[in-house]
Design a protein around this motif. Structure first.
Motif, mmCIF file in Angstrom:
data_model
loop_
_atom_site.group_PDB
_atom_site.id
_atom_site.type_symbol
_atom_site.label_atom_id
_atom_site.label_comp_id
_atom_site.label_asym_id
_atom_site.label_seq_id
_atom_site.Cartn_x
_atom_site.Cartn_y
_atom_site.Cartn_z
ATOM 1 N N ALA A 244 12.805 4.783 -0.829
ATOM 2 C CA ALA A 244 12.005 4.152 -1.885
ATOM 3 C C ALA A 244 11.753 2.686 -1.546
ATOM 4 N N PHE A 245 12.795 2.018 -1.042
ATOM 5 C CA PHE A 245 12.663 0.602 -0.742
ATOM 6 C C PHE A 245 11.548 0.342 0.274
ATOM 7 N N ASP A 246 11.454 1.252 1.281
ATOM 8 C CA ASP A 246 10.421 1.073 2.307
ATOM 9 C C ASP A 246 9.030 1.168 1.691
ATOM 10 N N ILE A 247 8.882 2.121 0.767
ATOM 11 C CA ILE A 247 7.583 2.296 0.114
ATOM 12 C C ILE A 247 7.253 1.050 -0.692
ATOM 13 N N VAL A 248 8.243 0.528 -1.409
ATOM 14 C CA VAL A 248 8.030 -0.696 -2.190
ATOM 15 C C VAL A 248 7.567 -1.819 -1.263
ATOM 16 N N CYS A 249 8.231 -1.923 -0.093
ATOM 17 C CA CYS A 249 7.871 -2.979 0.857
ATOM 18 C C CYS A 249 6.414 -2.859 1.293
ATOM 19 N N ILE A 250 6.010 -1.631 1.607
ATOM 20 C CA ILE A 250 4.619 -1.436 2.027
ATOM 21 C C ILE A 250 3.698 -1.915 0.914
ATOM 22 N N ALA A 251 4.002 -1.513 -0.301
ATOM 23 C CA ALA A 251 3.166 -1.884 -1.438
ATOM 24 C C ALA A 251 3.092 -3.401 -1.578
ATOM 25 N N VAL A 252 4.264 -4.046 -1.454
ATOM 26 C CA VAL A 252 4.303 -5.499 -1.622
ATOM 27 C C VAL A 252 3.428 -6.189 -0.580
ATOM 28 N N VAL A 253 3.544 -5.744 0.674
ATOM 29 C CA VAL A 253 2.767 -6.389 1.737
ATOM 30 C C VAL A 253 1.276 -6.156 1.528
ATOM 31 N N VAL A 254 0.912 -4.935 1.151
ATOM 32 C CA VAL A 254 -0.513 -4.641 0.905
ATOM 33 C C VAL A 254 -1.027 -5.512 -0.238
ATOM 34 N N LEU A 255 -0.217 -5.589 -1.305
ATOM 35 C CA LEU A 255 -0.626 -6.407 -2.454
ATOM 36 C C LEU A 255 -0.784 -7.865 -2.060
ATOM 37 N N MET A 256 0.161 -8.352 -1.243
ATOM 38 C CA MET A 256 0.100 -9.750 -0.837
ATOM 39 C C MET A 256 -1.181 -10.002 -0.044
ATOM 40 N N ALA A 257 -1.473 -9.100 0.898
ATOM 41 C CA ALA A 257 -2.671 -9.273 1.720
ATOM 42 C C ALA A 257 -3.911 -9.282 0.832
ATOM 43 N N ALA A 258 -3.953 -8.339 -0.138
ATOM 44 C CA ALA A 258 -5.097 -8.279 -1.044
ATOM 45 C C ALA A 258 -5.199 -9.578 -1.831
ATOM 46 N N GLY A 259 -4.061 -10.051 -2.303
ATOM 47 C CA GLY A 259 -4.020 -11.287 -3.071
ATOM 48 C C GLY A 259 -4.555 -12.453 -2.261
ATOM 49 N N LEU A 260 -4.158 -12.495 -0.989
ATOM 50 C CA LEU A 260 -4.605 -13.591 -0.124
ATOM 51 C C LEU A 260 -6.119 -13.562 0.037
ATOM 52 N N ILE A 261 -6.670 -12.353 0.174
ATOM 53 C CA ILE A 261 -8.122 -12.234 0.337
ATOM 54 C C ILE A 261 -8.826 -12.711 -0.928
ATOM 55 N N VAL A 262 -8.289 -12.278 -2.074
ATOM 56 C CA VAL A 262 -8.881 -12.696 -3.352
ATOM 57 C C VAL A 262 -8.834 -14.215 -3.475
ATOM 58 N N LEU A 263 -7.691 -14.800 -3.138
ATOM 59 C CA LEU A 263 -7.555 -16.254 -3.231
ATOM 60 C C LEU A 263 -8.614 -16.971 -2.403
ATOM 61 N N ASN A 264 -8.937 -16.390 -1.245
ATOM 62 C CA ASN A 264 -9.961 -16.999 -0.388
ATOM 63 C C ASN A 264 -11.300 -17.101 -1.101
ATOM 64 N N PHE A 265 -11.589 -16.100 -1.979
ATOM 65 C CA PHE A 265 -12.858 -16.125 -2.696
ATOM 66 C C PHE A 265 -12.811 -17.078 -3.871
ATOM 67 N N VAL A 266 -11.650 -17.150 -4.498
ATOM 68 C CA VAL A 266 -11.524 -17.925 -5.734
ATOM 69 C C VAL A 266 -11.440 -19.428 -5.440
ATOM 70 N N LEU A 267 -10.669 -19.783 -4.438
ATOM 71 C CA LEU A 267 -10.427 -21.201 -4.179
ATOM 72 C C LEU A 267 -11.271 -21.700 -3.010
ATOM 73 N N PRO A 268 -11.617 -22.989 -3.037
ATOM 74 C CA PRO A 268 -12.383 -23.536 -1.908
ATOM 75 C C PRO A 268 -11.515 -23.626 -0.652
ATOM 76 N N PRO A 269 -12.077 -23.364 0.506
ATOM 77 C CA PRO A 269 -11.287 -23.438 1.746
ATOM 78 C C PRO A 269 -10.929 -24.883 2.100
ATOM 79 N N VAL A 270 -9.774 -25.074 2.668
ATOM 80 C CA VAL A 270 -9.388 -26.421 3.117
ATOM 81 C C VAL A 270 -9.525 -26.550 4.635
ATOM 82 N N ILE A 271 -9.662 -25.433 5.325
ATOM 83 C CA ILE A 271 -9.962 -25.553 6.758
ATOM 84 C C ILE A 271 -11.129 -24.643 7.116
#
Lengths: 271, 289, 289
Positions: A244-271
């Motif tokens: 179960a823990f491994d599945i949770v980890c996969i989910a967390v990493v996928v969510l984080m990556a998705a979150g990072l992509i969303v943040l790129n759209f929401v916030l102005p880039p600094v580089i």
């Protein structure tokens, strides 16, 4: 003299991270390395770094150890930072002298990229710190096993890696010993022209080759004595189970990556 | 003047790190011309670290090494010349052979000394003679030789530098009894003939008993004894307490004495024991303590 | 029932001599040997006597060029029996460094059982058993290269035990170890024989290692020149010396004294035996005075 190298070292433990399925750990490490390149803003980078700190805590390894893994690549970090500081000339100038122009944008980029590299190295060293080299090659063997269909002998490759890992420390020690022995016979390894120095290596390399072949021959005999006959019919002591823990980890990493992509759209880039 | 002298020699591995380890501490001793000193101590007691200081392979963390009265680190650039005065034969020295022929391998050291070809030739042949290598073996590849012959080529390679001090680290390790006796005898002959100072590091107490006049005992990086061989082996209980054996005949003598028989001072070779016991054992020759 | 049975075993290499003509090198010359289940047999001989070659015939690493080797009735020359024979006759080699495959002790011990295709649970159980038998359980997560020589060799023995062999063949397992390591390994071997009834074949050139064996076999020039109990064999000091073997000091001392008419028993092996025998004579002499 040659000892004290910590990259790729394994620190046994019993944390959640140690007990994770090595295959998942390996894939997620690669996913994390890719994810570190997503953020274009500080908030995103903070999320990526935060995730890393969280995993370090999970591993229950001293943070100092993880920092130590950065040490060998410090020159690279300094070099890339310097490049960024001097070559990125957009933004508000802060310092101007002759050909040196330092701008706010230059500093920002340098800091951003330095943090990226550090996270990347710390993340991958966390993988080797919490996974024994044999387990790691084992995981690699299992992940690559579909390639057997195209006649790639994955087992032999993994076996070679295991043996290489086993013998690296032995050969380093041996090199040290041979160098001392030849120095005791007056070999001069430290001075002279490039050609002379290369020639001075012969008395070290030949004994090293000879001994490696001798070791290889003896190891092969020992493996035969232990009924080794390739990957066919071979089982493994350590099973890899997704839990179960491994599945949770996969989910967390996928969510984080998705979150990072969303943040790129929401916030102005600094580089 | 002693050939070799150390003063308060200490060496620490990886100083200033968590892996810091004191290998040797406060080593002070001298060796005179013609001395034959056995160095004993269990694995990790600092024997190898000590001998690597005597020819400048390791630089002391503190303290000094003198060869013929001169501090070897006075001119660090000239450290290579110290290695010609103090020859060191490592453990399993056959693993360092690399040349096409045994002859060339023995010549490696003399060549590094910058000697001329005639002198090199003379020294190679002399060294080969000392270790009992037949002429025809010299032109063979060292890799074609037997284990014992390889070992002798490697030892000849250091002897050919004609050092004033010859240090051998476990020269008989892994050899069978015949090979062991041969090499030990050759070292003894070499020492006698050239009056070279010899330091012999060994785990084999019987080798030490047969060859060394003095014995240096190391434990935890310190010298715990340095005395005549008979004196050192008479302190068998101390040796055993630091994990070292004494020769079997020494133990026999100690037991006999404990049972109240005056068998004289400790013997440490079979010959000594035989000479001393025979008169006592012959009928009527026994005497009470 | 003989677990190992060698019947008129011959083995020769075909090589070219210096002139390029084919010549045959006889390494084993008509060896007949039975080793019974539970027996502890020591095979003695100097380097090149053929003892290691013989050992390699016991687990089908080498096949006889004449005669046959039967393991529990199975012929080693039959390819179908190869892996079963290798499992039954576990072999430990000389160099502890070159027989460990993995970077973690327990994974190394698991290597054999994994090759046998056992179930993971069974492998875990066997690795645990094997490591505790050799007293290395506390080191199961260590890296082999950080262990001492004796510890490495015990891990190697555990790696063989985990295959649950019927017989253990050890080819000079202590030749590269220091006295402490030798002691550890020898104690492990004789404990396995005594407590578990493991059949042991110990190939060695140290005579004192053979003292605990049920039977000693002495080889020279590819032939068995002597065999019997340690006492029988060790009483023939001249013959052993001629075979290039090292005679333990107590044995040698008693033999030399016996030659002078001192009434000592034959085949003395240990310090204790020697002391007792000497004391008896000394006391008789005293009483007579």
């Amino acid at each position: 003299m040659l000892s004290g190298i910590t990259i790729g070292q394994f620190f046994p433990g019993n944390s959640l991270l140690h007990r994770m399925d090595a295959r998942i750990k390996l894939v997620l490490t690669f996913a994390y390395i890719a994810a570190v390149f997503i953020p274009r803003n500080w908030a995103g980078l903070a999320v990526a770094v935060g995730f890393l700190i969280f995993t370090i805590l999970l591993s229950r390894l001293p943070a100092k150890l993880v920092l130590k893994s950065i040490k060998p690549i410090l020159p690279i970090i300094i070099f890339t930072s310097a490049l960024n500081i001097f070559y990125v000339t957009d933004g508000t100038p802060l310092f101007d002298w002759a050909f040196i122009h330092i701008t706010t944008q230059g500093l920002t980029t340098a800091a951003f990229i330095a943090i990226r590299i550090i996270s990347l190295i710390a993340g991958s060293s966390l993988l080797t710190y919490t996974t024994s080299p044999t387990t790691l090659t084992d995981a690699l063997e299992r992940l690559l096993s579909p390639l057997k269909a195209v006649r790639l002998n994955v087992h032999e490759l993994a076996m070679m890696m295991t043996i290489a890992l086993r013998f690296i420390p032995t050969l380093i020690e041996e090199t040290d010993k041979i160098m001392s022995a030849q120095k005791a016979r007056g070999a001069d390894l430290e001075s002279g022209s490039l050609m002379q120095r290369i020639r001075a290596l012969i008395p070290i390399l030949i004994p090293l080759f000879v001994s490696s072949f001798r070791r290889a021959y003896e190891l092969a005999t020992a493996m035969e004595c232990r009924c080794y006959r390739g990957g066919e019919g071979r089982t493994r002591m350590k099973q890899m189970h997704m839990r179960a823990f491994d599945i949770v980890c996969i989910a967390v990493v996928v969510l984080m990556a998705a979150g990072l992509i969303v943040l790129n759209f929401v916030l102005p880039p600094v580089i | 003047m002693p050939v070799i002298e150390t003063r308060n020699l200490s060496y620490t591995y990886s100083p200033g790190t968590p892996f810091r380890k004191d290998a040797i501490t406060d080593i002070t001793f001298t060796a005179q011309k013609g001395d034959f000193i056995g160095i004993i101590g269990h694995t990790g007691s600092g024997k190898s670290t000590l001998v690597q200081h005597l020819n400048g392979l390791l630089r002391p963390t503190s303290g000094q090494v003198f060869v013929n009265g001169i501090d070897i680190w006075q001119q660090p650039k000239k450290i290579r010349s110290v290695r010609f005065k103090v020859g060191l034969v490592f453990q399993y020295p056959e693993h360092q052979l690399f040349e096409e022929t045994a002859y060339k391998d023995i010549a490696f050291g003399p060549k590094n000394m910058g000697l001329n070809d005639d002198e090199i030739d003379k020294r190679v042949r002399l060294a080969a003679q000392f270790v009992g290598l037949r002429e025809e073996l010299l032109q063979k590849s060292p890799f074609e030789l037997s284990g014992g012959e390889k070992r002798r080529v490697a030892i000849a390679g250091v002897m050919a530098m004609q050092p004033e001090v010859l240090i051998l680290d476990e020269p008989t390790a892994g050899l069978d009894p015949r090979g062991r006796d041969m090499i030990l005898q050759q070292i003894l002959d070499y020492q006698k003939q050239n009056q070279t100072t010899v330091l012999l590091v060994s785990h084999n107490m019987e080798d030490i008993a047969r060859s060394a006049k003095k014995v240096l005992v190391m434990n935890h990086g310190r010298i715990v004894m340095l005395d005549e061989t008979a004196e050192v082996f008479s302190r068998a209980h101390e040796l055993e307490s630091i994990g070292l054996d004494v020769p079997a005949v020494t133990r026999i003598f100690m037991s006999l004495r404990k049972s109240g028989f005056n068998v004289g001072p400790n013997a440490y070779t079979v010959k000594q024991a035989y000479d001393r016991l025979l008169p006592l054992l012959k009928k009527g020759g026994g005497s009470n303590a | 029932m003989a677990i190992i049975k060698a019947e008129s075993v011959r083995f020769h290499y075909d090589t070219d001599n210096e002139e390029g003509a084919a010549q045959s090198l006889m390494v084993l010359d008509n060896i007949n040997l039975d080793i019974k289940t539970g027996e502890f047999v020591a095979v003695l001989g100097h380097n090149g006597s053929g003892k290691s070659t013989l050992a390699k015939h016991f687990n089908a690493l080498l096949l006889p060029t004449g005669g046959q080797v039967l393991i529990d009735g199975k012929n080693t020359s039959d390819e179908h029996n190869k892996y079963e024979i290798r499992r039954m006759v576990g072999m430990v080699l000389q160099n502890p460094d070159n027989q460990l495959v993995s970077t973690i002790v327990e994974e190394d011990v698991a290597f054999g059982p994994e090759n046998l295709g056992l179930e993971p649970d069974e492998i875990v159980r066997r690795v645990h058993d094997a490591l505790s038998t050799v007293g290395m359980l506390d080191y199961r997560e260590h890296a082999p290269h950080k262990l001492s020589g004796g510890q490495k060799q015990r891990v190697a023995i555990a790696g063989i035990l985990a295959m649950q062999p019927d017989c253990l063949v050890l080819d000079e397992p202590t030749a590269m170890l220091d006295p402490q390591g030798r002691k550890e390994v020898l104690e492990t071997i004789s404990r396995l024989n005594r407590e578990r009834g493991m059949t042991v074949v110990l190939i060695t050139h140290y005579m004192d290692e053979a003292a605990n064996a049920d039977r000693v076999v002495v080889m020279e020039h590819g032939q068995i020149i002597m065999q019997g109990t340690p006492r029988e064999v060790f009483s023939k000091v001249d013959k052993l010396r001629a075979a290039g073997l090292d005679v333990p000091q107590p044995t040698e001392l008693c033999y030399d004294l016996l030659g002078q008419g001192i009434p000592l028993p034959e085949g003395i092996l240990t310090v204790e035996e020697c002391t007792t025998a000497l004391l008896q004579i000394l006391e008789e002499n005293n009483a007579g005075n």
